[in-house]
Each structure stands twice: as structure tokens, then as C-alpha cells.
Design an enzyme around this catalytic site. Structure first.
Site, PDB file in Angstrom:
ATOM      1  CG  HIS A   7      -3.766  -0.950  -7.676  1.00  0.00           C
ATOM      2  ND1 HIS A   7      -3.804   0.343  -8.333  1.00  0.00           N
ATOM      3  CD2 HIS A   7      -4.065  -0.887  -6.529  1.00  0.00           C
ATOM      4  CE1 HIS A   7      -4.446   0.696  -6.628  1.00  0.00           C
ATOM      5  NE2 HIS A   7      -4.084   0.818  -5.523  1.00  0.00           N
ATOM      6  CG  ASP A  24       2.875  -1.187  -0.886  1.00  0.00           C
ATOM      7  OD1 ASP A  24       1.518  -1.418  -1.678  1.00  0.00           O
ATOM      8  OD2 ASP A  24       3.703  -0.713  -1.399  1.00  0.00           O
ATOM      9  CD  GLU A  74       1.713  -2.899  -4.245  1.00  0.00           C
ATOM     10  OE1 GLU A  74       1.385  -3.887  -3.621  1.00  0.00           O
ATOM     11  OE2 GLU A  74       1.331  -1.770  -4.223  1.00  0.00           O
ATOM     12  CD1 TRP A 125       1.057   9.169   2.453  1.00  0.00           C
ATOM     13  CD2 TRP A 125       0.415   8.185   0.551  1.00  0.00           C
ATOM     14  NE1 TRP A 125       0.031   7.819   3.399  1.00  0.00           N
ATOM     15  CE2 TRP A 125      -0.198   7.692   1.843  1.00  0.00           C
ATOM     16  CE3 TRP A 125      -0.349   7.720  -0.530  1.00  0.00           C
ATOM     17  CZ2 TRP A 125      -1.084   6.628   1.554  1.00  0.00           C
ATOM     18  CZ3 TRP A 125      -1.216   6.585  -1.247  1.00  0.00           C
ATOM     19  CH2 TRP A 125      -1.670   6.630   0.224  1.00  0.00           C
ATOM     20  CD  GLU A 161      -4.480  -3.593  -3.646  1.00  0.00           C
ATOM     21  OE1 GLU A 161      -3.794  -3.414  -4.820  1.00  0.00           O
ATOM     22  OE2 GLU A 161      -4.341  -3.277  -2.414  1.00  0.00           O
ATOM     23  CE1 TYR A 164       0.478   0.551   2.134  1.00  0.00           C
ATOM     24  CE2 TYR A 164      -0.797   2.576   1.852  1.00  0.00           C
ATOM     25  CZ  TYR A 164      -0.712   0.992   1.127  1.00  0.00           C
ATOM     26  OH  TYR A 164      -1.250   0.252   0.109  1.00  0.00           O
ATOM     27  NE  ARG A 185      -1.540  -4.192   2.219  1.00  0.00           N
ATOM     28  CZ  ARG A 185      -1.563  -2.580   1.845  1.00  0.00           C
ATOM     29  NH1 ARG A 185      -0.933  -2.310   0.146  1.00  0.00           N
ATOM     30  NH2 ARG A 185      -1.935  -1.733   1.957  1.00  0.00           N
ATOM     31  CG  ASP A 245      -7.761   4.112  -4.634  1.00  0.00           C
ATOM     32  OD1 ASP A 245      -7.308   3.380  -3.389  1.00  0.00           O
ATOM     33  OD2 ASP A 245      -6.906   3.935  -5.478  1.00  0.00           O
ATOM     34  NE  ARG A 266       1.009  -3.994  -6.803  1.00  0.00           N
ATOM     35  CZ  ARG A 266      -0.215  -4.095  -6.255  1.00  0.00           C
ATOM     36  NH1 ARG A 266      -1.545  -5.123  -6.685  1.00  0.00           N
ATOM     37  NH2 ARG A 266      -0.690  -2.759  -6.094  1.00  0.00           N
TER      38      ARG A 266
HETATM   39  C1  CS2 Z   1      -2.122   0.731  -2.370  1.00  0.00           C
HETATM   40  C2  CS2 Z   1      -2.836   1.341  -2.302  1.00  0.00           C
HETATM   41  O1  CS2 Z   1      -3.267  -1.094  -2.810  1.00  0.00           O
HETATM   42  C3  CS2 Z   1      -1.941  -0.286  -3.108  1.00  0.00           C
HETATM   43  O2  CS2 Z   1      -0.777  -1.527  -2.869  1.00  0.00           O
HETATM   44  O3  CS2 Z   1      -0.317   0.853  -2.854  1.00  0.00           O
HETATM   45  O4  CS2 Z   1      -3.889   1.575  -1.357  1.00  0.00           O
HETATM   46  C4  CS2 Z   1      -2.445   2.782  -2.842  1.00  0.00           C
HETATM   47  O5  CS2 Z   1      -1.904   3.743  -2.322  1.00  0.00           O
HETATM   48  C5  CS2 Z   1      -4.024   3.554  -3.299  1.00  0.00           C
HETATM   49  O6  CS2 Z   1      -4.409   2.774  -4.040  1.00  0.00           O
HETATM   50  C6  CS2 Z   1      -3.770   4.790  -3.359  1.00  0.00           C
HETATM   51  O7  CS2 Z   1      -5.191   5.817  -4.317  1.00  0.00           O
HETATM   52 MG    MG Z   2       0.629  -0.243  -3.618  1.00  0.00          MG
END
Ligand code: CS2
Ligand code: MG
Length: 402
Positions: free
Chosen positions: A312, A210, A236, A402, A339, A159, A147, A316, A283
């Protein structure tokens, strides 16, 4: 096989994680990730104060019945807090099920459908040149899919840009940091950015991007069309997906593959997107979509409509989620891609695991269950710290996704 003990472990080895541990009368322990970035304590309380008292004494083998008991029994359905809590219970019960049979979880889910799981990494940089260097680094590690997110000329923040050696970690202490946004700046930048990526790295490598919920449908249609010459693997979160039908407009303008769903938490969030084939990858992942049991139902619906999984896997989501996701990915027929943002060494020391990365692919390993553990004494040394996801405002101050 009764559940006799249960606990919620909140720790913060570099970032906050919430882990559910269930223990049966036979002494088998199962783990489930319950981390909801920025709202962790809500899920911890949902589990501790409302769910755990209902689990003690239940038969750990009744996974589907427990899922339905917690989903229908709450009366108030859906939502990220509820579904992350149910997910943690579900994954812990699948972990126990596989451990009781002394097999890796994927064997209980129908066995392997592939030899390993293709993953994608996160290349980023403050500008295009830095991002090209980062992209090349991921290729040197063997990734087949990367990515790419870069800083946007004219904006002081955006972002997805990592700094230093840390993978991008969107959670800041004490108050949400403010990012700034300009769709015009972004739409001018990304097509040129992708042209450079393809010129630099050729046609083979899978390139992902993304948009992180920030465009209107017609803006997403424009971006998708302008990216077609560079054949991205996916675009994405092109637009906020609460209104699923808005993807019809994007589809009218572009063949660029679309990926959506990391913020979804039940099949109802994506049913129309899948049934109208408005997306190409779903996702959703185990920790926020009700666990293995519910994610399997989503994947089965998606298979009918030739939509593939693309779960995903940001930092986190804990190694407990990653472990469970890799077992799911190895087994599900309509797998697309996973991912993978590697966790920090301190996180990996708290969550020892069997999964491995090699040459762009991952494997969950063949340890019984999900193959992930938690070092509780070590976890206790990393106390929870309030942390918030950023917020995003347009240049005129208007709040934006965001
Ligand atoms: C993002 C994430 O991984 C992704 O595609 O969209 O980094 C997302 O911003 C975080 O998981 C939010 O906590
Ligand atoms: Mg994402």
C-alpha cells in the site's frame, strides 16, 4: 545506545500525519510513520500516553526485543491502532540502527535484490474518456503500471476518483461524506471499461484495479473471469477479507491475480490467504503492519507460497512510510510492486526525503537510515484537522463497505 527522548508530531500539510521521533543519547534521531487515516489521534495518544514512557532508557539497538515487549506487553493484541503504534517505534529504531552504521536501511536489511522498485500510479476520471486521458498521462510520465478507476454510470460518487491536480485523498473534514453504491451498475461497467483500456493502450502496460472490498465472493469470481481477456496485473480487495476462506470461492472461478491486505495489521490476518495460495500479492505495508520487523516475517511466509509483495502507498501514508517501504521493497526477494501516490508539495516540504522516481521506478536513495526527515517548525504551521474517511451506502440506503 539508550533512547533519551521521544515525541509525537501531529501535522496536517494538506492532510493529517502522525510521526514518531526517537532520539538516542548519541544524538541519533529515528522517525516512524504512525498515521491511521481517520483515527490519527488514537495512535498519537497510544504512543504519547502509553508507549513513550516505556521507551525512555531502553537500548535502541534491541529492535526485535522492543517489538515483542510492546506486542506481548500490551496483553491486548493486534488491531490497527496498536500495530500502527508498534510500527512507528519499529521503523524509528531501524532508522537509528542504519544511521548508527552510516548506511541506507536496505543495506542493513540484506542489501539490494534489484536495481530499483517498480511502482504503479493512479489514473482516474469521472467517466471512461476522462480516465483514458489520465491513464495516458501516467504513461507519459514513464509508469509501467497504472491503476485505473473510473466513475460508474448511474452513480453520483464512487471510490478512487481524483479531482483537479490532487491525487485522490480519501479524508474529508468534520464528517464522513456519503458515497452511493450499486454492485449491478459496477459489474456492468468495469469489464467494458477494461476492454476500452486495452484497446486504447495495448497489451503491454500493467493495468490494476481496486474493487475496494465491495463484492461478494461469487460477484468477485464473476468480475475476475470477465476481466481475464484483458489480463489485469491484479484485482485488489475483491471482497472483504475478514473471512479468509471466502477467497477459495473466487479462486474456483478465475485466474485473475488477486491483491489483498492494506487493512490488515498482523500476519494472522493473511496467514490462511497465503498458505492456501488464495492471493497473489500481499498489500500490507510498514505503517499499519507492525513495521519493518513484522512485514519481513509476512514477506518471508509469503515467499514460501510464491505470494509477492504489493505494498500500500496511498497519500494517507506519510513520506516516512514511503521511504521505509522503498528500502524494504529494494531488499525483499519476493517483491511484486509498490503503490505510489505522490504527496503534495507542501507535504514534501515538511518531509524532505532522498527517494526518487524515474521512468516508472523508484529508489530509496543512499542517505543513512530511511532517508526521510521532518521539518518540525514547518510541520507546526499545519495544525491537525479532524477528517473522516467516506462511508458507502447502497441505493436503498443499506450501509456497505467503502
Ligand atoms: C486505496 C487507498 O490505495 C489504495 O489501494 O485502497 O486509497 C485507501 O482507500 C486509503 O488508503 C484509505 O485511507
Ligand atoms: Mg486499495
Amino acid at each position: 545506545m539508550k533512547i533519551v527522548d521521544a515525541k509525537v508530531i501531529v501535522c496536517s500539510p494538506g492532510r493529517n500525519f502522525v510521526t514518531l521521533k526517537l532520539i538516542t543519547e548519541d544524538g541519533i534521531a529515528g522517525l516512524g510513520d504512525a498515521t491511521l487515516n481517520g483515527r490519527e489521534l488514537s495512535v498519537a495518544s497510544y504512543l504519547t500516553d502509553h508507549i513513550i514512557p516505556l521507551l525512555i532508557g531502553r537500548d535502541a539497538r534491541r529492535i526485535e526485543d522492543t517489538w515483542q515487549y510492546l506486542y506481548k506487553g500490551a496483553y491486548w493484541r493486534r488491531g490497527p491502532v496498536t500495530m500502527s503504534a508498534i510500527a512507528a517505534v519499529d521503523v524509528a529504531l531501524w532508522d537509528i540502527k542504519a544511521k548508527s552504521l552510516n548506511v541506507p536501511l536496505y543495506q542493513v536489511l540484506g542489501g539490494a535484490s534489484r536495481d530499483a522498485v517498480m511502482v504503479y500510479g493512479h489514473a482516474s476520471g469521472d467517466d471512461v474518456e476522462q480516465t483514458l486521458g489520465s491513464f495516458g498521462h501516467f504513461l507519459s510520465l514513464g509508469y509501467k503500471a497504472v491503476r485505473a478507476q473510473s466513475g460508474i454510470p448511474g452513480l453520483n460518487s464512487t471510490y478512487g476518483i481524483s479531482h483537479g491536480t490532487m491525487a485522490y485523498e480519501p479524508a474529508e473534514k468534520n464528517a464522513p461524506p456519503e458515497n452511493q453504491w450499486s454492485t449491478e451498475h459496477y459489474l456492468r461497467h468495469v469489464p467494458q471499461f477494461f476492454a476500452r483500456l486495452r484497446k486504447e493502450f495495448g497489451p503491454e502496460v500493467h493495468m490494476l484495479h481496486d474493487a475496494h472490498h465491495r463484492l461478494t465472493p461469487i460477484e468477485a469470481g464473476r468480475l475476475g473471469k470477465e476481466l481475464e481477456p484483458f489480463h489485469p496485473f491484479w484485482l485488489e480487495d475483491p471482497t472483504p477479507a475478514e473471512l479468509q476462506e471466502s477467497f477459495r470461492l473466487i479462486r474456483q472461478h478465475t485466474t485473475t491475480p488477486l491483491a489483498v491486505g492494506e487493512v490488515f495489521d498482523t500476519i494472522f490476518d493473511c496467514q490462511q490467504l497465503i498458505q492456501e495460495q488464495l492471493i497473489d500479492y500481499i498489500r500490507m505495508t510498514v505503517v499499519h503492519a507492525g513495521g519493518i520487523s513484522h512485514l519481513r516475517k509476512i514477506a518471508n511466509l509469503a515467499e514460501i507460497y510464491q505470494v509477492r509483495t504489493g505494498s500500500h502507498g496511498a497519500t494517507d501514508l506519510s513520506p516516512v512510510c514511503m521511504g521505509a517501504a522503498l528500502h524494504f521493497d529494494l531488499s525483499v526477494h519476493n517483491f511484486g510492486i509498490q503503490e505510489y501516490m505522490p504527496h503534495t508539495p507542501e507535504t514534501n516540504s515538511v518531509f524532505p526525503h532522498a527517494y526518487t522516481f524515474r521512468d516508472g521506478f523508484m529508489h530509496p536513495g543512499d542517505a543513512p537510515g530511511i532517508g526521510v526527515d521532518i521539518d518540525e517548525p514547518l510541520a507546526a504551521k499545519y495544525q491537525y484537522q479532524t477528517a473522516y474517511l467516506p462511508i458507502n451506502r447502497k441505493l436503498d440506503g443499506t450501509m456497505h463497505s467503502w
